[in-house]
Design a protein around this motif. Sequence first.
Motif, PDB file in Angstrom:
ATOM      1  N   ASN B 107       1.133  -1.189  -0.099  1.00 25.29           N
ATOM      2  CA  ASN B 107      -0.036  -0.485  -0.376  1.00 25.29           C
ATOM      3  C   ASN B 107       0.859   1.365   0.480  1.00 25.29           C
ATOM      4  O   ASN B 107       0.495   2.403  -0.084  1.00 25.29           O
ATOM      5  CB  ASN B 107      -0.950   0.370   1.362  1.00 25.29           C
ATOM      6  CG  ASN B 107      -2.001  -1.069   1.634  1.00 25.29           C
ATOM      7  OD1 ASN B 107      -2.031  -2.162   2.324  1.00 25.29           O
ATOM      8  ND2 ASN B 107      -3.023  -0.802  -0.006  1.00 25.29           N
ATOM      9  N   CYS B 109       2.733   2.226   2.114  1.00 29.22           N
ATOM     10  CA  CYS B 109       1.992   3.029   3.126  1.00 29.22           C
ATOM     11  C   CYS B 109       3.666   3.499   4.606  1.00 29.22           C
ATOM     12  O   CYS B 109       3.018   4.317   4.787  1.00 29.22           O
ATOM     13  CB  CYS B 109       0.831   1.826   4.491  1.00 29.22           C
ATOM     14  SG  CYS B 109       2.227   0.688   5.222  1.00 29.22           S
ATOM     15  N   ARG B 111       5.040   2.060   6.511  1.00 28.13           N
ATOM     16  CA  ARG B 111       5.170   1.766   8.194  1.00 28.13           C
ATOM     17  C   ARG B 111       6.464   1.744   8.573  1.00 28.13           C
ATOM     18  O   ARG B 111       6.989   1.346   9.129  1.00 28.13           O
ATOM     19  CB  ARG B 111       4.135   1.262   8.189  1.00 28.13           C
ATOM     20  CG  ARG B 111       3.502   1.032   9.895  1.00 28.13           C
ATOM     21  CD  ARG B 111       2.330   0.251  10.101  1.00 28.13           C
ATOM     22  NE  ARG B 111       2.099   0.025  11.692  1.00 28.13           N
ATOM     23  CZ  ARG B 111       2.342  -0.438  12.800  1.00 28.13           C
ATOM     24  NH1 ARG B 111       3.532  -2.139  11.756  1.00 28.13           N
ATOM     25  NH2 ARG B 111       2.122  -0.610  13.928  1.00 28.13           N
ATOM     26  N   HIS B 272      -5.362  10.196   0.247  1.00 28.25           N
ATOM     27  CA  HIS B 272      -3.206   9.828  -0.857  1.00 28.25           C
ATOM     28  C   HIS B 272      -3.733  11.715  -1.750  1.00 28.25           C
ATOM     29  O   HIS B 272      -2.360  11.706  -2.344  1.00 28.25           O
ATOM     30  CB  HIS B 272      -3.594   8.877  -1.746  1.00 28.25           C
ATOM     31  CG  HIS B 272      -5.332   9.232  -2.625  1.00 28.25           C
ATOM     32  ND1 HIS B 272      -6.153   9.687  -2.640  1.00 28.25           N
ATOM     33  CD2 HIS B 272      -4.878   9.542  -3.947  1.00 28.25           C
ATOM     34  CE1 HIS B 272      -6.683   9.491  -4.166  1.00 28.25           C
ATOM     35  NE2 HIS B 272      -5.787   9.632  -4.794  1.00 28.25           N
ATOM     36  N   CYS B 326      -2.845   6.926   6.625  1.00 20.89           N
ATOM     37  CA  CYS B 326      -1.129   6.911   6.809  1.00 20.89           C
ATOM     38  C   CYS B 326      -0.008   8.226   6.320  1.00 20.89           C
ATOM     39  O   CYS B 326       0.147   8.986   5.995  1.00 20.89           O
ATOM     40  CB  CYS B 326      -0.270   5.861   5.782  1.00 20.89           C
ATOM     41  SG  CYS B 326      -1.188   4.434   6.068  1.00 20.89           S
ATOM     42  N   ASN B 327      -0.727   8.337   4.760  1.00 14.41           N
ATOM     43  CA  ASN B 327      -0.955  10.229   4.094  1.00 14.41           C
ATOM     44  C   ASN B 327      -0.974  11.272   5.053  1.00 14.41           C
ATOM     45  O   ASN B 327       0.096  12.257   4.724  1.00 14.41           O
ATOM     46  CB  ASN B 327      -1.643   9.844   2.588  1.00 14.41           C
ATOM     47  CG  ASN B 327      -0.505   9.665   2.036  1.00 14.41           C
ATOM     48  OD1 ASN B 327       0.555   9.263   1.247  1.00 14.41           O
ATOM     49  ND2 ASN B 327      -1.891   8.371   1.146  1.00 14.41           N
ATOM     50  N   TYR B 360      -2.124   1.268  11.921  1.00 12.89           N
ATOM     51  CA  TYR B 360      -1.870   0.404  10.672  1.00 12.89           C
ATOM     52  C   TYR B 360      -2.599   0.824   9.181  1.00 12.89           C
ATOM     53  O   TYR B 360      -3.880   1.376   9.853  1.00 12.89           O
ATOM     54  CB  TYR B 360      -2.420  -1.487  10.654  1.00 12.89           C
ATOM     55  CG  TYR B 360      -1.571  -2.012  11.413  1.00 12.89           C
ATOM     56  CD1 TYR B 360      -0.049  -2.447  11.276  1.00 12.89           C
ATOM     57  CD2 TYR B 360      -2.603  -2.778  12.838  1.00 12.89           C
ATOM     58  CE1 TYR B 360      -0.382  -3.116  12.329  1.00 12.89           C
ATOM     59  CE2 TYR B 360      -1.509  -3.469  13.933  1.00 12.89           C
ATOM     60  CZ  TYR B 360      -0.496  -3.174  13.062  1.00 12.89           C
ATOM     61  OH  TYR B 360      -0.011  -4.769  13.775  1.00 12.89           O
ATOM     62  N   CYS B 361      -1.964   0.745   8.193  1.00 15.07           N
ATOM     63  CA  CYS B 361      -2.785   1.331   7.020  1.00 15.07           C
ATOM     64  C   CYS B 361      -4.219   0.424   7.093  1.00 15.07           C
ATOM     65  O   CYS B 361      -4.289  -1.114   7.412  1.00 15.07           O
ATOM     66  CB  CYS B 361      -1.868   0.897   5.486  1.00 15.07           C
ATOM     67  SG  CYS B 361      -2.691   0.811   4.223  1.00 15.07           S
ATOM     68  N   CYS B 362      -4.619   1.155   5.927  1.00 19.61           N
ATOM     69  CA  CYS B 362      -6.435   0.344   5.660  1.00 19.61           C
ATOM     70  C   CYS B 362      -6.574  -0.591   4.543  1.00 19.61           C
ATOM     71  O   CYS B 362      -7.203  -1.826   4.351  1.00 19.61           O
ATOM     72  CB  CYS B 362      -7.111   1.705   5.468  1.00 19.61           C
ATOM     73  SG  CYS B 362      -7.167   2.002   3.705  1.00 19.61           S
ATOM     74  N   GLY B 365      -4.989   2.318   0.533  1.00 20.68           N
ATOM     75  CA  GLY B 365      -4.914   2.725  -0.179  1.00 20.68           C
ATOM     76  C   GLY B 365      -3.232   2.447  -1.171  1.00 20.68           C
ATOM     77  O   GLY B 365      -2.782   1.861  -0.823  1.00 20.68           O
ATOM     78  N   ASN B 383      -5.618  -7.939   5.675  1.00 24.01           N
ATOM     79  CA  ASN B 383      -5.589  -6.819   6.305  1.00 24.01           C
ATOM     80  C   ASN B 383      -6.416  -7.483   7.797  1.00 24.01           C
ATOM     81  O   ASN B 383      -7.257  -6.957   8.285  1.00 24.01           O
ATOM     82  CB  ASN B 383      -5.906  -5.153   5.769  1.00 24.01           C
ATOM     83  CG  ASN B 383      -5.758  -4.468   6.950  1.00 24.01           C
ATOM     84  OD1 ASN B 383      -4.950  -4.682   7.658  1.00 24.01           O
ATOM     85  ND2 ASN B 383      -5.966  -2.866   6.187  1.00 24.01           N
ATOM     86  N   CYS B 405      -9.530   5.249   2.843  1.00 22.14           N
ATOM     87  CA  CYS B 405      -9.735   4.144   4.200  1.00 22.14           C
ATOM     88  C   CYS B 405     -11.541   3.804   4.510  1.00 22.14           C
ATOM     89  O   CYS B 405     -11.589   3.022   4.674  1.00 22.14           O
ATOM     90  CB  CYS B 405      -9.427   5.707   5.361  1.00 22.14           C
ATOM     91  SG  CYS B 405      -7.068   5.782   5.963  1.00 22.14           S
TER      92      CYS B 405
END
Lengths: 418, 435
Positions: B107, B109, B111, B272, B326-327, B360-362, B365, B383, B405
């Motif tokens: 993603n 993301c 992380r 995003h 995240c973004n 955590y990212c969805c 993304g 996920n 998200c």
Amino acid sequence: MVDAINWDEKERMLLDLGEVKGCFKRCLEPLMNVMGDQAAVPVQTLADKWTMLVNGKPWDLLCDRIWHPRFSPDGRLTALVQLDDQWALAVDGVLSEERFDFIWNPKTSPDGAHIAALVKKDNRHTVLVDGKTWQHNYISIRDYALDHQGNVAATVQVEPLAEADIDKFFQGTWSVVYNDVLWQNKYINAYTPVIGPDGRTVSAEVRTDRLDYTIAIDDRAWSTKYECVWEQAHHPKTNAVVAPALHSGGWSMASNDGFIWDKKYAQLWHPKFSPDGTRLAVIASPTFGRWTIAVDDQPWKATFGDVVLDPVFGADSRHVAVVVKDNERWSVAVDGTVWGDTFDMCWDPVISPDGATTLAKVEKGGRYAIAINGRTGGQSFDGLWSPLFSPDKKSVLVKCREGDRFYTRVVGIGELLS
Amino acid sequence: MLANRREVADPGIDNALKKLTPEKIEAVVRKVFNPKVSARLKVYLDTCVHCGLCSNACHTYNSRDKDPRYSPVGKVKQTIWEIIKKDYKVDAGFIKLAARIAFVECNACRRCSMYCPFGIDIAFFMMTIRRICHLLGVVPQYLQDTVNSHSTTMNQMWVQQDDWIDALQWQEDDANMEVAGARIPLEVEGADFMYSVIAPEPKILAQLLANMSIIATKAGLNWTMPATDGWDNSNMAMYSGDFETMARVEKLHWETALRLKVKKVVMGECGHAFRGAVYDGPKWLSWRKTPIPMVHAIEFYYDLLKSGKIKVAKKFAEPVTVQDPCNVVRGRGLGKKLRYIMNALCADFRDVEPRMEHNYCCAAGGGVINCGAPWKRDRVEGNKVKAEQIKQTGADVIVTPCHNCHSGIEDIIGFYKLKVHVKFISEIMVEVMEK
Ligand code: SF4
Ligand code: SF4
């Protein structure tokens, strides 16, 4: 027209909104015309209808909705209006004959003689120009241009596209139409149609393959393709077309024969020829993150960190002025020299016919003023519309709002600066 | 023995692979691995000590029983390392796998970069693979269709110009029924700010536009929206590797704000789109920063609440949790402001664990949700940790200040059968504010 301005009339109050606003439920954003003889306000009547109030007098036309009111350069007031779920163009309170399912993006020719808009009927798009709609209609219209003769060029979708049909998309579903006559070729994308100065040539940015962009003139694409191109410009005398183009990581100006400039830039856009065609000014980023104007491939020494807007030539083609922004402050640069003062906002500069003086509408602390060669005097206003030089260059036509009152004044440059 | 990945038919990938030759692939790979990119890649590759500390950071790895193919370093091993090992001579079979890993299994993301002792930017590797795939014409069909919409309409859902304006006017009327005099002011030159949104708003979530009208009217703001293209700053081209289209979209968006002479742009609840408008787009266009400032909806709502321009009449009563996009949270540090909003609007806010920039990212993304229905199962299976995280909060509602998200978590809720509803901040704000 500008010629009709009475430069001997020192002051004229066009409207005192305070006197009439009690008659209306709501008054929206006011506007004044170029010549400064009209001030208009969209107003909602107590009976919930909308109309335009011009110099204090409402149009006879009452509508369910009015939006996008604009004065054309010849002083006519246009607005997009809704009546009984149908839309029309209103010019000085008179409706276009036809009604549409929707109408948007009105444009006027540089002298205001011609008015066009995009319209929708039966789920198809077409063009309304000078009161008449084109015979043909299209799935979609996006960009269009209107020239001084009332010619219209537009980018149009010519093939239907099913959901997620990526194969068909890359075969080309877009083209260009000029005065209701369609180009033969289909392109993946077509952008920014421009009509040449003679009214006979039309150009557009086109995407000819997944990774190929170029300029097409009268439906013939340049043989050289680029990684990207931006909006093109026509030479005012020869009609030659130039465009910023990207190749191997650098931008330069290109024509039909490939690159015409030697230098490579980090970015290049909005080319503009001088009125006599001898010079070409382009917004340029000579190195990453810095912006300036390049004239004939010579970037100004002064560069700016935030943004540089469209170059404006003086009538004699010798001078270029532009709005610039650096460190979050706006100013104006003339021939590479930036004004000393900075502002919260600057509007497009105007260069006097002799090239000696440049003025611009500016904003500071929520009030508007006229800056002359970088200086502002004590006069500031609650609202201000595009200032104009008098033919003798000694005075400025100031169209302004002070509280609820709208004035047009002829003010000497010395007085403005005092 | 690791189970084979589920076979997924995607014409955007499968049909394009048929047209590839080894020569074409090599030429494109060499072009992308230009000296500038190679130097950055080399530094990263030489720095990586293969410690695997990044693995536990990745939701796709943690959700798939720690299958090493889904670990960040595993993704690089299967793609970038393979290219270098084979001296750029990779075949169509490799591109098929690389496309899947880069487009669907990462993603972007970032992380993992937080957990790598050297901060190695794994997402940059995956974006480099995506760029190669774009140049080869290998892009998941639905993602490519979204990019085609961007290149044609400058918005991501093929919204026609008249439909855009019509949606704004219709939502202005709706807002008027809630708050007298509510407006969506179109084309007002010199307004304080331009509000930009992404195409799902006029297309499927139009009430969000009315929400903004209600909020801005009550707060007495001087704002505008454009009646031309340039209103949508979302950017799936950024994620498909089509940077030329990405740049065209962002250029028009910023030029629209400049044309309207606004002093800043406020953007709606999307993550995003913020990244595209503030970072990736400007960088490609040669802007070191945006030409005028942009604030995300989180900052905008925070200011309205903090300044008292919007007052809460009665806090939202149901237990609520939040998704940190995240973004804007990892990427922009808006986590604390987001929590200020949650606590200001909600009586029973239950935070997630891990949270803020560690969230955590969805999994929607980075363009993954736009890869469409064929890949939905892989996305939600990748996920499981997010489903567990939401469940642990015991909340009935999750707030997602991001469209990706929002949709991604709705899918997770459906797949894992959670009893939770998804809302945007503006929905709760309009419900609880003094009107
Ligand atoms: S999904 Fe996120 S954590 Fe996983 S590899 Fe990609 S950037 Fe790293
Ligand atoms: S944590 Fe960093 S150094 Fe360790 S394997 Fe992952 S990318 Fe390599």
